[in-house]
Design a protein around this motif. Structure first.
Motif, PDB file in Angstrom:
ATOM      1  N   GLN A 132       0.815  -1.218   0.000  1.00 35.05           N
ATOM      2  CA  GLN A 132       0.000   0.000   0.000  1.00 35.05           C
ATOM      3  C   GLN A 132       0.847   1.265   0.000  1.00 35.05           C
ATOM      4  O   GLN A 132       0.311   2.377  -0.051  1.00 35.05           O
ATOM      5  CB  GLN A 132      -0.921   0.004   1.225  1.00 35.05           C
ATOM      6  CG  GLN A 132      -1.938  -1.120   1.241  1.00 35.05           C
ATOM      7  CD  GLN A 132      -2.851  -1.089   0.033  1.00 35.05           C
ATOM      8  OE1 GLN A 132      -3.374  -0.035  -0.334  1.00 35.05           O
ATOM      9  NE2 GLN A 132      -3.026  -2.232  -0.610  1.00 35.05           N
ATOM     10  N   MET A 133       2.168   1.097   0.051  1.00 40.66           N
ATOM     11  CA  MET A 133       3.034   2.266   0.188  1.00 40.66           C
ATOM     12  C   MET A 133       2.963   3.188  -1.017  1.00 40.66           C
ATOM     13  O   MET A 133       3.080   4.406  -0.873  1.00 40.66           O
ATOM     14  CB  MET A 133       4.473   1.810   0.427  1.00 40.66           C
ATOM     15  CG  MET A 133       5.409   2.921   0.858  1.00 40.66           C
ATOM     16  SD  MET A 133       4.884   3.702   2.407  1.00 40.66           S
ATOM     17  CE  MET A 133       5.965   5.132   2.425  1.00 40.66           C
ATOM     18  N   LEU A 134       2.759   2.648  -2.209  1.00 38.40           N
ATOM     19  CA  LEU A 134       2.653   3.511  -3.389  1.00 38.40           C
ATOM     20  C   LEU A 134       1.492   4.482  -3.252  1.00 38.40           C
ATOM     21  O   LEU A 134       1.628   5.680  -3.482  1.00 38.40           O
ATOM     22  CB  LEU A 134       2.477   2.660  -4.656  1.00 38.40           C
ATOM     23  CG  LEU A 134       3.737   2.091  -5.292  1.00 38.40           C
ATOM     24  CD1 LEU A 134       4.286   0.941  -4.456  1.00 38.40           C
ATOM     25  CD2 LEU A 134       3.447   1.621  -6.700  1.00 38.40           C
ATOM     26  N   LYS A 135       0.327   3.948  -2.851  1.00 39.74           N
ATOM     27  CA  LYS A 135      -0.849   4.793  -2.686  1.00 39.74           C
ATOM     28  C   LYS A 135      -0.646   5.790  -1.568  1.00 39.74           C
ATOM     29  O   LYS A 135      -0.992   6.972  -1.699  1.00 39.74           O
ATOM     30  CB  LYS A 135      -2.070   3.906  -2.404  1.00 39.74           C
ATOM     31  CG  LYS A 135      -3.376   4.685  -2.274  1.00 39.74           C
ATOM     32  CD  LYS A 135      -4.545   3.740  -2.062  1.00 39.74           C
ATOM     33  CE  LYS A 135      -5.858   4.510  -1.948  1.00 39.74           C
ATOM     34  NZ  LYS A 135      -7.000   3.582  -1.739  1.00 39.74           N
ATOM     35  N   ARG A 136      -0.066   5.348  -0.472  1.00 41.72           N
ATOM     36  CA  ARG A 136       0.159   6.233   0.661  1.00 41.72           C
ATOM     37  C   ARG A 136       1.135   7.347   0.300  1.00 41.72           C
ATOM     38  O   ARG A 136       0.960   8.502   0.698  1.00 41.72           O
ATOM     39  CB  ARG A 136       0.689   5.442   1.862  1.00 41.72           C
ATOM     40  CG  ARG A 136      -0.280   4.387   2.360  1.00 41.72           C
ATOM     41  CD  ARG A 136       0.294   3.581   3.504  1.00 41.72           C
ATOM     42  NE  ARG A 136       0.281   4.347   4.749  1.00 41.72           N
ATOM     43  CZ  ARG A 136       0.439   3.808   5.950  1.00 41.72           C
ATOM     44  NH1 ARG A 136       0.649   2.496   6.077  1.00 41.72           N
ATOM     45  NH2 ARG A 136       0.419   4.566   7.029  1.00 41.72           N
ATOM     46  N   PHE A 137       2.166   6.986  -0.454  1.00 41.01           N
ATOM     47  CA  PHE A 137       3.161   7.967  -0.865  1.00 41.01           C
ATOM     48  C   PHE A 137       2.540   9.039  -1.751  1.00 41.01           C
ATOM     49  O   PHE A 137       2.791  10.237  -1.573  1.00 41.01           O
ATOM     50  CB  PHE A 137       4.299   7.257  -1.594  1.00 41.01           C
ATOM     51  CG  PHE A 137       5.501   8.117  -1.869  1.00 41.01           C
ATOM     52  CD1 PHE A 137       6.449   8.335  -0.885  1.00 41.01           C
ATOM     53  CD2 PHE A 137       5.693   8.679  -3.123  1.00 41.01           C
ATOM     54  CE1 PHE A 137       7.578   9.123  -1.146  1.00 41.01           C
ATOM     55  CE2 PHE A 137       6.815   9.460  -3.388  1.00 41.01           C
ATOM     56  CZ  PHE A 137       7.752   9.678  -2.398  1.00 41.01           C
ATOM     57  N   ALA A 138       1.718   8.622  -2.700  1.00 42.43           N
ATOM     58  CA  ALA A 138       1.060   9.578  -3.589  1.00 42.43           C
ATOM     59  C   ALA A 138       0.128  10.499  -2.811  1.00 42.43           C
ATOM     60  O   ALA A 138       0.123  11.721  -3.005  1.00 42.43           O
ATOM     61  CB  ALA A 138       0.285   8.840  -4.671  1.00 42.43           C
ATOM     62  N   GLN A 139      -0.653   9.933  -1.922  1.00 43.18           N
ATOM     63  CA  GLN A 139      -1.633  10.723  -1.177  1.00 43.18           C
ATOM     64  C   GLN A 139      -0.986  11.672  -0.174  1.00 43.18           C
ATOM     65  O   GLN A 139      -1.559  12.703   0.164  1.00 43.18           O
ATOM     66  CB  GLN A 139      -2.618   9.796  -0.472  1.00 43.18           C
ATOM     67  CG  GLN A 139      -3.525   9.035  -1.437  1.00 43.18           C
ATOM     68  CD  GLN A 139      -4.460   8.069  -0.735  1.00 43.18           C
ATOM     69  OE1 GLN A 139      -4.174   7.595   0.377  1.00 43.18           O
ATOM     70  NE2 GLN A 139      -5.568   7.748  -1.373  1.00 43.18           N
ATOM     71  N   ALA A 140       0.212  11.337   0.284  1.00 41.61           N
ATOM     72  CA  ALA A 140       0.879  12.181   1.271  1.00 41.61           C
ATOM     73  C   ALA A 140       1.422  13.474   0.669  1.00 41.61           C
ATOM     74  O   ALA A 140       1.705  14.433   1.390  1.00 41.61           O
ATOM     75  CB  ALA A 140       2.025  11.404   1.918  1.00 41.61           C
ATOM     76  N   SER A 141       1.591  13.523  -0.647  1.00 40.04           N
ATOM     77  CA  SER A 141       2.106  14.718  -1.333  1.00 40.04           C
ATOM     78  C   SER A 141       3.454  15.156  -0.753  1.00 40.04           C
ATOM     79  O   SER A 141       3.700  16.346  -0.508  1.00 40.04           O
ATOM     80  CB  SER A 141       1.088  15.865  -1.258  1.00 40.04           C
ATOM     81  OG  SER A 141      -0.071  15.564  -1.991  1.00 40.04           O
TER      82      SER A 141
END
Length: 215
Positions: A132-141
């Protein structure tokens, strides 16, 4: 004071499995001591496993702020050492994510130019052992900044990061990242930065003209 905390490098090595096969990557970067040469399209001692997706003049050096790494440490409840995000340069006092495309930094005798955000791939998930790190990284900006090498030279931990020039178009690393990963309605705004890499500019122009092409 804006400072370079660590210079981090790695050679490609297996970092996990995908579809049963080892995945080579140089994302597992580790700090090195002393003065480090920065020239061509790399930091000395560093390399890329996939030179199509990574590396090259517009992704020569990757910088990530210690402040953002500390945020992730709190978010993930784990230690985040220098180089954990695959960054060559770990900085403090430098807002890498809100840096303006085209602004220039002097570190040691090296002159670097902010170029584009990091767009995560599945290897980031392997690095953190979290799909899930890809999604979390994108959402964290908090993407950090890729830099191009304007003047070759040497740098090392403890060097000041001096801002020499900042364009007035206002297009930041965060804006480009959010436009690419979160809200394509922002894409036209990013084209105000003439320093965007040609390949990225072409992709943005195409997406901006056909926003539903990948839907």
């Amino acid at each position: 004071m804006a400072t370079l905390l660590s210079v981090n490098v790695a050679r490609p090595e297996p970092i996990g499995l995908r579809r049963g096969r080892p995945v080579p990557s140089a994302i597992a970067k580790r700090p090195v001591e002393g003065r480090v040469r920065v020239e061509g399209v790399n930091v000395a001692g560093d390399d890329q496993a996939d030179r199509i997706a990574h590396g090259g003049p517009d992704k020569a050096v990757y910088a990530y702020a210690r402040e953002d790494a500390d945020w992730w440490a709190g978010e993930l409840g784990r230690e985040i050492p220098h180089g954990m995000f695959g960054e060559n340069l770990t900085t403090t006092g430098v807002d890498c994510t809100n840096a303006v495309i085209g602004e220039q930094w002097r570190i040691g005798t090296v002159l670097l130019e902010v170029c584009q955000p990091r767009v995560p791939c599945f290897k980031l998930g392997l690095r953190f052992d979290d799909p899930q790190m890809l999604k979390r990284f994108a959402q964290a900006s908090r993407p950090g900044a890729y830099l191009r090498i304007v003047e070759e030279g040497e740098l090392g931990a403890g060097d000041a990061v001096e801002l020499l020039d900042r364009p007035d178009h206002g297009v930041t690393i965060r804006l480009v990242s959010d436009a690419m990963l979160l809200d394509e309605e922002l894409l036209p705004r990013t084209l105000a930065a003439p320093q965007l890499p040609e390949r990225l500019r072409g992709w943005i122009e195409q997406r901006a003209e056909q926003p539903d092409a990948a839907q």
